[in-house]
Design a protein around this motif. Structure first.
Motif, PDB file in Angstrom:
ATOM      1  N   GLN A  15       0.654  -1.271   0.015  1.00  0.00           N
ATOM      2  CA  GLN A  15      -0.404   0.126  -0.123  1.00  0.00           C
ATOM      3  C   GLN A  15       0.568   1.910   0.055  1.00  0.00           C
ATOM      4  OE1 GLN A  15      -2.475  -2.006   3.122  1.00  0.00           O
ATOM      5  NE2 GLN A  15      -3.487  -0.413   2.799  1.00  0.00           N
ATOM      6  N   HIS A  97      -1.864   9.514   0.852  1.00  0.00           N
ATOM      7  CA  HIS A  97      -2.549   8.955  -1.040  1.00  0.00           C
ATOM      8  C   HIS A  97      -3.385  10.321  -0.823  1.00  0.00           C
ATOM      9  CE1 HIS A  97      -4.877   6.858  -3.626  1.00  0.00           C
ATOM     10  NE2 HIS A  97      -3.655   6.006  -3.268  1.00  0.00           N
ATOM     11  N   CYS A 115      -3.965   6.160   4.264  1.00  0.00           N
ATOM     12  CA  CYS A 115      -4.334   5.681   3.419  1.00  0.00           C
ATOM     13  C   CYS A 115      -5.384   6.309   2.702  1.00  0.00           C
ATOM     14  CB  CYS A 115      -4.166   4.220   3.752  1.00  0.00           C
ATOM     15  SG  CYS A 115      -2.671   3.936   4.673  1.00  0.00           S
ATOM     16  N   ASN A 133      -5.350   3.205   8.251  1.00  0.00           N
ATOM     17  CA  ASN A 133      -6.155   2.343   6.938  1.00  0.00           C
ATOM     18  C   ASN A 133      -6.625   2.968   5.884  1.00  0.00           C
ATOM     19  OD1 ASN A 133      -5.318   0.179   4.780  1.00  0.00           O
ATOM     20  ND2 ASN A 133      -3.936  -0.393   6.889  1.00  0.00           N
TER      21      ASN A 133
END
Length: 214
Positions: A15, A97, A115, A133
């Protein structure tokens, strides 16, 4: 471009690599040198085409010769703490992200990973080396100390405090105004309705204290 390494070759490193690749699509910012792992059996293998180039002693030596940036792709807060202290020469970066929705009023330390699909509301304070996450939401005025890990799909309501080395399990929920003490693990799907004690596992709906963690 900044030379960067990802520390840890487990599943989460995939990831993290993708976050770096997505960021580079917007702006060529990072040159990923490879992956660092202290498991000798991992050295020479690859993750998504990037080699595991050495252990933490190796990158410690390299970082004395040139500027190296990095993030720690390991969930365990205590391990993150040990590595960050050992590798004091590394320039820790925050990786966010592009699909994450992040308030302009976020106060953030270093070495954090946010993320895809995460929502960060106003006036959150985030320490160092935290992992948020995929699909997690953080309400307003959350305080997060160092080495916190939040697994996918979790919901943290406003005015919650997460102390150091907390791990929030997949799909957990924490209602507003609570404090999660140091070294607490919340099991997957836990619903926390009361303040916790430090060093315990909590599971269930509502979450109840289970065994003490060493």
């Amino acid at each position: 471009m900044k030379d960067i390494v990802v520390i840890g070759s487990g599943g989460f490193s995939k990831q993290v690599i993708e976050i770096i690749e997505h960021l580079n699509l917007r702006k060529q910012e990072y040159r990923l040198l490879g992956i660092i792992d202290d498991n000798e059996d991992k050295i020479g293998t690859d993750v998504l085409g990037y080699k595991v180039i050495g252990d933490t002693d190796y990158i410690k030596q390299i970082s004395q010769q040139k500027e190296i940036h990095g993030v720690i792709a390991i969930a365990d807060g205590k391990v993150k703490s040990q590595i960050s202290r050992k590798l004091s020469e590394i320039h820790w970066v925050n990786l966010i992200h592009p699909s994450a929705i992040v308030s302009n009023y976020l106060k953030i330390g270093e070495g954090n990973i946010i993320c895809a699909g995460v929502v960060i509301n106003p006036e959150i304070e985030m320490g160092n080396h935290c992992h948020i996450n995929i699909g997690t939401t953080l309400g307003h005025d959350v305080t997060m100390l160092d080495y916190v890990t939040i697994m996918p799909g979790s919901k943290v309501s406003g005015n919650v405090t997460l102390k150091s080395n907390t791990m929030v399990g997949t799909g957990s929920s924490i209602i507003q105004g609570l404090t999660i003490e140091e070294n607490v693990v919340l099991g997957a799907g836990a619903v926390v309705t009361k303040n916790t004690e430090p060093d315990y596992l909590y599971i269930g709906v509502p979450a109840r204290k289970q065994k003490k963690l060493l």
